[in-house]
Design a protein around this motif. Structure first.
Motif, PDB file in Angstrom:
ATOM      1  N   VAL A 285      -3.193   5.644   2.699  1.00 31.73           N
ATOM      2  CA  VAL A 285      -2.518   6.183   2.639  1.00 31.73           C
ATOM      3  C   VAL A 285      -1.497   5.665   0.695  1.00 31.73           C
ATOM      4  O   VAL A 285      -0.856   6.641   0.551  1.00 31.73           O
ATOM      5  N   SER A 286      -1.208   4.485   1.351  1.00 25.58           N
ATOM      6  CA  SER A 286      -1.242   3.858  -0.105  1.00 25.58           C
ATOM      7  C   SER A 286      -1.527   2.420  -0.498  1.00 25.58           C
ATOM      8  O   SER A 286      -2.426   1.549   0.285  1.00 25.58           O
ATOM      9  N   ILE A 287      -1.549   1.910  -1.568  1.00 26.28           N
ATOM     10  CA  ILE A 287      -1.710  -0.058  -1.815  1.00 26.28           C
ATOM     11  C   ILE A 287      -1.361  -0.112  -2.907  1.00 26.28           C
ATOM     12  O   ILE A 287      -0.620   0.608  -4.125  1.00 26.28           O
ATOM     13  N   ASP A 288      -0.695  -1.426  -2.478  1.00 26.64           N
ATOM     14  CA  ASP A 288      -0.062  -1.927  -3.124  1.00 26.64           C
ATOM     15  C   ASP A 288       1.393  -1.214  -3.452  1.00 26.64           C
ATOM     16  O   ASP A 288       2.076  -1.527  -4.503  1.00 26.64           O
ATOM     17  N   GLY A 289       1.728  -0.271  -1.847  1.00 27.79           N
ATOM     18  CA  GLY A 289       2.968  -0.103  -2.483  1.00 27.79           C
ATOM     19  C   GLY A 289       3.188   1.049  -3.112  1.00 27.79           C
ATOM     20  O   GLY A 289       3.581   2.152  -3.151  1.00 27.79           O
ATOM     21  N   LYS A 290       1.498   1.426  -3.752  1.00 25.60           N
ATOM     22  CA  LYS A 290       1.613   3.077  -4.904  1.00 25.60           C
ATOM     23  C   LYS A 290       0.454   3.802  -3.919  1.00 25.60           C
ATOM     24  O   LYS A 290      -0.123   4.203  -3.042  1.00 25.60           O
ATOM     25  N   ASP A 291       1.244   5.280  -3.610  1.00 23.96           N
ATOM     26  CA  ASP A 291       0.337   6.109  -2.914  1.00 23.96           C
ATOM     27  C   ASP A 291      -0.275   6.807  -3.567  1.00 23.96           C
ATOM     28  O   ASP A 291      -0.879   6.637  -4.950  1.00 23.96           O
ATOM     29  N   VAL A 292      -1.507   6.660  -2.623  1.00 27.70           N
ATOM     30  CA  VAL A 292      -2.807   7.284  -3.179  1.00 27.70           C
ATOM     31  C   VAL A 292      -3.194   8.806  -2.795  1.00 27.70           C
ATOM     32  O   VAL A 292      -2.823   8.871  -1.411  1.00 27.70           O
ATOM     33  N   SER A 293      -3.129   9.615  -3.274  1.00 25.01           N
ATOM     34  CA  SER A 293      -3.587  11.324  -2.966  1.00 25.01           C
ATOM     35  C   SER A 293      -5.013  11.197  -3.266  1.00 25.01           C
ATOM     36  O   SER A 293      -5.298  12.581  -3.302  1.00 25.01           O
ATOM     37  N   SER A 294      -5.990  10.911  -3.802  1.00 23.69           N
ATOM     38  CA  SER A 294      -7.058  10.923  -4.520  1.00 23.69           C
ATOM     39  C   SER A 294      -8.155   9.740  -4.410  1.00 23.69           C
ATOM     40  O   SER A 294      -7.361   8.640  -4.339  1.00 23.69           O
ATOM     41  N   PRO A 295      -9.543   9.789  -3.918  1.00 25.17           N
ATOM     42  CA  PRO A 295     -10.288   9.042  -4.593  1.00 25.17           C
ATOM     43  C   PRO A 295     -10.194   8.278  -5.408  1.00 25.17           C
ATOM     44  O   PRO A 295     -10.385   7.229  -6.700  1.00 25.17           O
ATOM     45  N   GLN A 296      -9.874   8.960  -6.875  1.00 25.68           N
ATOM     46  CA  GLN A 296      -9.614   8.833  -8.212  1.00 25.68           C
ATOM     47  C   GLN A 296      -8.366   7.654  -7.993  1.00 25.68           C
ATOM     48  O   GLN A 296      -8.410   7.047  -8.964  1.00 25.68           O
ATOM     49  N   ALA A 297      -7.722   8.338  -7.524  1.00 27.23           N
ATOM     50  CA  ALA A 297      -5.912   7.356  -8.131  1.00 27.23           C
ATOM     51  C   ALA A 297      -6.108   5.855  -7.240  1.00 27.23           C
ATOM     52  O   ALA A 297      -5.808   5.002  -7.354  1.00 27.23           O
TER      53      ALA A 297
END
Length: 485
Positions: free
Chosen positions: A327-339
């Protein structure tokens, strides 16, 4: 009555635009962070973009390239199967040369002459000329070409004279609706400034770029703007203009820019290492759609559902499992594999990064080591030689590092076809990008295994290759029936 009302509404719209524009420009003179507010005086309403342009425009350059293209005048019988049978690929006419010229834009990001532009602007160029805003021209040398982000870093020699530069903004802080300016050299007419807003963020279905995560803008971007600057109202660089969406070749109000954070990372890597070494995640997944979210019991779509993990890769070492939702990486929301790929790609190799996941009913934080992908086995790029059916074909061993470098699924194993001649293609049906899985009934993961098989049976060969995810079996005989299925 209607005309009066329409005129009044038009005046209100224009006034509102001026108010919004002016309020954002206010922060330029002080150099402080942009504060969004309604102007409090007539003087503020009448402010223009000019102060921002004066600050940024000197750091935007025009780029001219030239390359010599060598080709042959084909004989009118060159494609005739009868003549091809006897003369093969050599049945062509006399060679000729022609000069191709192209243009684009660039941004000075180092006072000592460091310029960033698009990879596609300078790729393959024999000569690169950088023209400054003050009309001076310099020959440029390439420091780094990074096709995967469509960025190139150049250097010009100004004999020690410092140049105006643009400062990198934190592109993660850009918001939809922010006013922006695009500066470049559209159609070769000279430096031009267009205005617009940030129309969208994190656009991913734009190009073949490996790190698709573009800023979309409606500021007019046309051919020749590629490599130019997208700046905010504080005069800082938000992104490098790279592509447009157009059916006519002109601006339709949909332009895309590579975020400044990615540009900063590539430039820093170019200057410190001369290459870009990115961390490898070692896991793949799919976007959590509405249907997947419903099946998982989520109240809304979002995140990446992990469906593949490379053994002993960073994700595996961190404890990630199939079925986890990132759902997130280093506090940044992850909405897709590209993100996910984009945010991992911004990190330097070394250290760890926190990954927030959902596993069943629980939320966990995993720490993923930032490691470079291993090149095991070594790529061993080889052109096959000898009196056999694949002579002249260029092959290489696949590894996670090499697969990631050339844009192949990192989970693929085998030997990849890099180049294949037309004659070999006609005889064997091989294509560039095919991945050998078996040769003469034996599994292969190394070039040397294919060479040994060809030495043992140079006339006839059977093989299985993976092509776009589909397995193709071929039996090739010098005489007799040959087939692929």
């Amino acid at each position: 009555m209607t005309n009066t009302t329409g005129s009044r509404m038009k005046k209100i719209s224009i006034t509102f635009f001026n108010i919004v524009m002016a309020s954002l420009v206010l922060g330029v003179a002080s150099g402080s962070a942009v504060e969004r507010k309604v102007p409090s005086s007539q003087a503020e309403v009448q402010l223009s973009y000019a102060p921002v342009v004066k600050r940024a425009a000197p750091a935007v350059v025009n780029i001219y390239t030239k390359r010599v293209v060598r080709s042959r005048n084909l004989s009118p019988f060159a494609n005739d199967p009868f003549f091809q049978r006897f003369f093969g690929d050599s049945f062509t006419g006399a060679p000729r040369e022609r000069v191709e010229r192209s243009l684009g834009s660039g941004v000075i990001v180092g006072a000592d002459g460091v310029v960033v532009t698009n990879h596609h602007v300078v790729n393959g160029a024999d000569e690169i000329t950088v023209a400054l805003a003050d009309k001076r021209e310099f020959d440029a040398k390439v420091i780094l070409l990074d096709e995967r982000t469509d960025l190139a870093v150049l250097r010009i020699d100004t004999a020690g004279e410092p140049l105006p530069t643009l400062t990198f903004a934190d592109s993660d802080q850009a918001e939809v609706g922010d006013l922006v300016l695009a500066i470049g050299n559209p159609f070769g007419v000279g430096q031009t400034v267009t205005s617009g807003i940030v129309s969208a963020l994190a656009r991913t279905q734009v190009s073949s770029n490996d790190y698709q995560f573009f800023i979309q803008t409606d500021a007019a971007v046309n051919p020749g703007n590629s490599g130019g600057a997208l700046i905010g109202m504080d005069g800082e660089l938000i992104g490098i203009n790279t592509a447009i969406f157009s059916r006519s070749g002109g601006s339709n109000g949909i332009g895309f820019a590579i975020p400044a954070n990615m540009v900063r990372y590539v430039v820093s890597s170019a200057l410190s290492q001369g290459k870009v070494v990115r961390p490898w995640f070692g896991a793949g997944g799919q976007m959590v759609t509405a249907d997947i979210a419903d099946s998982l019991g989520f109240d809304r779509p979002g995140g990446v559902l992990v469906d593949d993990i490379y053994p002993e890769g960073p994700a595996d070492k961190a404890g990630l499992e199939q079925g986890d939702v990132i759902v997130s990486i280093d506090g940044k929301d992850v909405s897709s594999p590209q993100a996910l790929r984009y945010y991992i790609g911004l990190e330097p190799v070394g250290g760890r990064i926190p990954l927030a996941i959902v596993r069943g009913d629980n939320t966990k934080t995993l720490w993923v080591p930032l490691e470079a992908a291993p090149e095991d086995p070594p790529r061993n790029i080889t052109t096959l030689k000898g009196k056999h059916l694949l002579s002249g074909t260029k092959l290489a061993n696949l590894s996670p590092a090499y697969a990631d470098e050339i844009g192949v699924n990192v989970y693929e194993k085998g030997v990849i076809v890099l180049e294949v001649s037309r004659s070999v293609m006609q005889r064997t049906s091989l294509r560039s990008g095919d991945i050998f899985k078996e040769v003469n009934g034996d599994k292969v993961t190394r070039v040397k295994q294919i060479k040994a098989a060809l030495d043992d049976a140079p006339v006839n060969i059977s093989f299985t290759v993976s092509r776009s995810g589909r397995l193709i079996e071929c039996v090739i005989r010098a005489r007799g029936n040959s087939y692929c299925r």
